[in-house]
Design an enzyme around this catalytic site. Structure first.
Site, PDB file in Angstrom:
ATOM      1  N   ASP A  12      15.607  -5.252 -13.937  1.00  0.00           N
ATOM      2  CA  ASP A  12      14.609  -4.950 -14.890  1.00  0.00           C
ATOM      3  C   ASP A  12      14.629  -3.480 -15.018  1.00  0.00           C
ATOM      4  O   ASP A  12      14.679  -2.599 -14.424  1.00  0.00           O
ATOM      5  CB  ASP A  12      13.219  -5.300 -13.976  1.00  0.00           C
ATOM      6  CG  ASP A  12      11.946  -5.032 -14.648  1.00  0.00           C
ATOM      7  OD1 ASP A  12      12.161  -4.500 -15.758  1.00  0.00           O
ATOM      8  OD2 ASP A  12      10.865  -5.083 -14.279  1.00  0.00           O
TER       9      ASP A  12
ATOM     10  N   TYR B  94       6.526  -0.469  -2.778  1.00  0.00           N
ATOM     11  CA  TYR B  94       6.664  -1.395  -3.823  1.00  0.00           C
ATOM     12  C   TYR B  94       7.563  -0.791  -5.268  1.00  0.00           C
ATOM     13  O   TYR B  94       7.469   0.135  -5.843  1.00  0.00           O
ATOM     14  CB  TYR B  94       5.234  -1.985  -4.256  1.00  0.00           C
ATOM     15  CG  TYR B  94       5.082  -2.746  -5.449  1.00  0.00           C
ATOM     16  CD1 TYR B  94       5.590  -4.011  -5.395  1.00  0.00           C
ATOM     17  CD2 TYR B  94       5.303  -2.318  -6.870  1.00  0.00           C
ATOM     18  CE1 TYR B  94       5.663  -4.840  -6.384  1.00  0.00           C
ATOM     19  CE2 TYR B  94       5.242  -3.150  -7.883  1.00  0.00           C
ATOM     20  CZ  TYR B  94       5.518  -4.604  -7.634  1.00  0.00           C
ATOM     21  OH  TYR B  94       5.530  -5.485  -8.646  1.00  0.00           O
TER      22      TYR B  94
ATOM     23  N   LYS C 292       8.962  -7.230  -7.847  1.00  0.00           N
ATOM     24  CA  LYS C 292       9.578  -8.261  -7.013  1.00  0.00           C
ATOM     25  C   LYS C 292      10.942  -8.430  -7.245  1.00  0.00           C
ATOM     26  O   LYS C 292      11.729  -7.817  -8.082  1.00  0.00           O
ATOM     27  CB  LYS C 292       8.950  -9.668  -7.263  1.00  0.00           C
ATOM     28  CG  LYS C 292       7.792 -10.055  -6.403  1.00  0.00           C
ATOM     29  CD  LYS C 292       8.308 -10.583  -4.862  1.00  0.00           C
ATOM     30  CE  LYS C 292       6.811 -10.735  -4.070  1.00  0.00           C
ATOM     31  NZ  LYS C 292       7.010 -10.000  -2.819  1.00  0.00           N
TER      32      LYS C 292
HETATM   33  C1  F6R Z   1       5.051  -8.532 -10.672  1.00  0.00           C
HETATM   34  C2  F6R Z   1       4.840  -7.359 -11.694  1.00  0.00           C
HETATM   35  C3  F6R Z   1       3.445  -7.362 -12.411  1.00  0.00           C
HETATM   36  C4  F6R Z   1       3.225  -5.881 -11.888  1.00  0.00           C
HETATM   37  C5  F6R Z   1       1.734  -5.603 -12.498  1.00  0.00           C
HETATM   38  C6  F6R Z   1       1.270  -4.148 -12.331  1.00  0.00           C
HETATM   39  O1  F6R Z   1       6.252  -8.367 -10.011  1.00  0.00           O
HETATM   40  O2  F6R Z   1       5.845  -7.169 -12.380  1.00  0.00           O
HETATM   41  O3  F6R Z   1       2.707  -8.344 -11.685  1.00  0.00           O
HETATM   42  O4  F6R Z   1       3.010  -5.924 -10.633  1.00  0.00           O
HETATM   43  O5  F6R Z   1       1.786  -6.025 -14.148  1.00  0.00           O
HETATM   44  O6  F6R Z   1       2.205  -3.282 -12.922  1.00  0.00           O
HETATM   45  P1  F6R Z   1       1.976  -1.925 -12.830  1.00  0.00           P
HETATM   46  O7  F6R Z   1       1.646  -1.324 -11.482  1.00  0.00           O
HETATM   47  O8  F6R Z   1       3.466  -1.374 -13.095  1.00  0.00           O
HETATM   48  O9  F6R Z   1       0.891  -1.370 -13.648  1.00  0.00           O
HETATM   49 MG    MG Z   2      11.198  -9.314 -13.055  1.00  0.00          MG
HETATM   50 MG    MG Z   3       9.675  -6.455 -13.129  1.00  0.00          MG
END
Ligand code: F6R
Ligand code: MG
Ligand code: MG
Length: 366
Positions: free
Chosen positions: A11, A230, A233
């Protein structure tokens, strides 16, 4: 002919949240591979699933080859530059290390590779999942390779009924790979005991006992364990050889009808059903639901023919509707109980921090 199938996936940025990479990003990675992979690769196929880009390629260099991994790493860096220029969200997110050191494993991107003795006809499926982790493949692969309720070949085919060896990895152990080989059907209960714990034990590979050939390779990186915090995933990829000494394509696909609950979904911190979707599917409801796509190919002297989109069929429309219902049902209980993951698996620090503060205010009743 000995051929290696490699999938390298990362990603490196997406449009509108964690939804899908931009066309310019995809074009850049593709151009980079075409230009720089000329003397290295026999063939390649570029795709995305949710916010992840995967480079599937064929070559004669074997697994964990530094040149192949470096090519992918540099392609991801080139893609990241475009992501930054376009202001894409999470640009370079999975590239966790500053410099390349031999192979891409442990650096963020996911890797699944198999070196094969190419059969006269060599069909295989490339799976990619988003908003979940490697344990997502435990159940479908267990059912396809060890359970005659799903895999009729285990009863009907003399080759397949010789069973399979499961190589299972303990992903909690990060200094060195900690693996165990168990044989189906004799060790079925041991295999099941480990695979039930999808966050700790993952299928890494599977081998046919009829001829010793490798049937499966799953990417088992846990970003969480590399970065210590974190980082999204793991969104695992898998290669599965089919037919002949291996289960048939349809036997491999059959267990995906369950839409089993997997860890991931919103903020990598929930349980949601894994939905088999069409190739190049994006992400939507509650940053999910967790999706898996499947691209079927034949490879001849390293040249790929395909893909056929294995979940693009009216049958899977019916399945997707049922799985959407499963998603809605668990979402109705919000953060309670199994809807949200336990502490140890939460991908953001908020809950843990809050409990630390509250812990100071707890008192013992006299
Ligand atoms: C799960 C994922 C999304 C982000 C969520 C918050 O793998 O990629 O659910 O965790 O959109 O994203 P941030 O913390 O980057 O604002
Ligand atoms: Mg992904
Ligand atoms: Mg991602």
């Amino acid at each position: 002919m000995k051929i290696t199938l490699s999938v390298l996936k990362a990603d490196i940025g997406s449009v509108g949240g964690h939804l899908r990479p931009s066309q310019a990003l995809l074009d850049e990675v593709k151009d980079f591979i075409r230009e720089n992979g000329r003397n290295l690769l026999i063939d390649y196929y570029l795709s995305f699933t949710g916010d992840d880009i995967a480079i599937l390629c064929t070559h004669e260099k074997g697994v964990l080859n530094p040149e192949i991994h470096k090519l992918a790493w540099e392609a991801f860096l080139a893609g990241t530059a475009v992501a930054k220029k376009q202001g894409l969200y999470g640009a370079g997110q999975d590239l966790l290390k500053d410099s390349f050191s031999g192979n891409i494993k442990g650096m963020g991107p996911a890797v699944a590779e198999i070196e094969i003795n190419e059969r006269p006809s060599e069909p295989f499926i490339f799976f990619a999942a988003d908003k979940t982790d490697p344990g997502a493949y435990n159940l479908p692969l267990y059912l396809a390779f060890a359970d005659p309720m799903y895999s009729s070949g285990l009863l009907l085919s003399p080759k397949i009924s010789q069973g399979f060896t499961f190589r299972i990895i303990d992903v909690a152990h990060t200094e060195k790979d900690k693996i165990i080989d168990l044989n189906a059907p004799e060790d079925l209960y041991d295999i099941a005991t480990l695979l039930r714990d999808t966050e700790r034990y993952c299928i890494e590979s599977i081998f046919a006992r009829s001829n010793g050939e490798q049937a499966v390779s799953v990417s088992t990186t846990r970003l969480h364990n590399i970065a210590g915090k974190y980082t999204g995933k793991d969104d695992p990829v898998a290669l599965v050889r089919v037919q002949g000494d291996f289960p048939a394509t349809g036997e491999i696909l059959a267990p995906f009808e369950i839409g089993h609950y997997v860890a991931g979904f919103m903020r990598g911190s929930h349980n949601g059903p894994l939905m088999p979707c069409r190739l190049n599917t994006t992400i939507s409801y509650f940053d999910g639901p967790p999706v898996v796509t499947g691209a079927a190919f034949c490879v001849k002297e390293g040249k790929l023919t395909g893909p056929v989109d294995v979940f693009d069929h009216p049958y899977w429309e019916y399945v997707r509707t049922k799985i959407a219902e499963k998603a809605a049902l668990i979402r109705r209980q919000g953060f309670f109980g199994p809807a949200m993951l336990p502490w140890s698996e939460l991908e953001y620090g908020g809950v843990v921090e809050r409990i630390k503060k509250l812990e100071k205010r707890f008192r013992f009743r006299e």
